[in-house]
Design an enzyme around this catalytic site. Structure first.
Site, short mmCIF file in Angstrom:
data_model
loop_
_atom_site.label_atom_id
_atom_site.label_comp_id
_atom_site.label_asym_id
_atom_site.label_seq_id
_atom_site.Cartn_x
_atom_site.Cartn_y
_atom_site.Cartn_z
N ALA A 64 0.84 -1.19 0.00
CA ALA A 64 0.00 0.00 0.00
C ALA A 64 0.87 1.25 0.00
O ALA A 64 1.91 1.29 0.66
CB ALA A 64 -0.92 0.01 1.22
N GLY A 110 0.92 -5.66 1.14
CA GLY A 110 -0.32 -5.80 0.39
C GLY A 110 -0.13 -6.48 -0.94
O GLY A 110 -1.07 -7.09 -1.48
N GLU A 113 -0.35 -10.06 -0.10
CA GLU A 113 -1.75 -10.34 0.23
C GLU A 113 -2.60 -10.41 -1.04
O GLU A 113 -3.52 -11.23 -1.14
CB GLU A 113 -2.28 -9.27 1.18
CG GLU A 113 -1.63 -9.33 2.56
CD GLU A 113 -1.93 -8.11 3.41
OE1 GLU A 113 -2.23 -8.28 4.61
OE2 GLU A 113 -1.86 -6.97 2.88
N GLU A 133 5.27 -4.96 7.35
CA GLU A 133 4.45 -3.94 7.99
C GLU A 133 4.98 -3.51 9.36
O GLU A 133 4.92 -2.32 9.71
CB GLU A 133 3.00 -4.46 8.14
CG GLU A 133 2.20 -4.46 6.86
CD GLU A 133 2.39 -5.74 6.05
OE1 GLU A 133 1.63 -5.95 5.10
OE2 GLU A 133 3.31 -6.52 6.38
#
Length: 255
Positions: A64, A110, A113, A133
């Protein structure tokens, strides 16, 4: 300008992340574009397979875009960023069509993911996977600790999420997370997708629903989809609809 493209090539659709200057990191606009493409794909009966890939050589997807969420309040971060991203990634995971992620370069946060939402993954030898993260003071928010926990062993997931360790292609393949490691992962993915030309589209769709229900991937929705498909093909359903249109009591044949 769109940074997530949908390219239709015969029976294969390509969803392409195209924000290489920012390592294909997700913005709110990209999330919205991804969701719109998922809706289009569900309405495209001629598409047999979906390939998820990205442009640029430096990253498949770096996760992200930090600038997109850094200034959000705790409430907006949880509601407008984490929950919204989770919902849209779930939409990709629930596509009725088989999906293949082409990981040609690092997939972090992300990005990992996102790849995990696909049915299978093909990875280049030099690509790596990571959940960094914690290094920026947050935790995985788009199912990195949930969907990934069903796809790789718990100790390996802890290596990544707690200790920041990267997983290379060979190890990812050994864990079963990656279907194949290939010098040209896109060509390999296209070859795999081509195999669907000899399979029944409906049988493939139902098999995907059954597997998702078995592993707890949105089990309620998958079970209801299977039930809806079964009853939708019945004479009882046809009679019920016709009776409603004719404003009479239905006479169900039980078939």
């Amino acid at each position: 300008m769109s940074a997530v493209h949908l390219i239709l090539d015969g029976a294969v659709a390509h969803v392409v992340l195209d924000n290489p200057a920012k390592l294909n990191a997700f913005t709110p606009e990209m999330l919205a574009q991804l969701e719109a493409h998922c809706a289009t794909l569900e309405r495209s009966p001629d598409i047999r397979a979906v390939i998820l890939r990205s442009e640029g050589t430096r990253a498949f997807c770096a996760g992200a875009d930090i600038k997109a969420w850094a200034g959000l309040s705790p409430f907006d971060f949880a509601r407008a960023w984490v929950r919204e991203g989770h919902r849209i990634f779930d939409r990709l995971a629930r596509l009725s069509k088989p999906t293949i992620a082409v990981i040609h370069a690092p997939a972090f946060g992300g990005g990992l993911e996102l790849a995990a939402c696909c049915d299978i993954r093909v990875m280049a030898p030099g690509a790596t996977l990571a959940l960094p993260e914690a290094q920026v003071g947050i935790v995985p928010g788009w199912s990195g600790t949930q969907r990934l926990a069903r796809l790789i062993p718990e100790p390996v997931l802890k290596e990544m999420a707690l200790f920041g360790r990267r997983i290379d292609a060979a190890r990812a393949h050994g864990l079963g997370f990656v279907a194949e490691v290939a010098d040209d992962p896109l060509a390999t993915a296209l070859g795999i997708a081509g195999g669907l030309s000899h399979a029944s589209p409906r049988a493939v769709e139902v098999a995907k629903y059954q597997i998702h229900a078995a592993v707890g991937e949105d089990r309620a929705a998958m079970i209801e989809a299977l039930g809806g498909g079964m009853i939708g093909a019945s004479q009882d359903k046809a009679e019920g609809v016709q009776a409603f249109a004719e404003k009479r009591k239905p006479e169900f044949p039980g078939a």
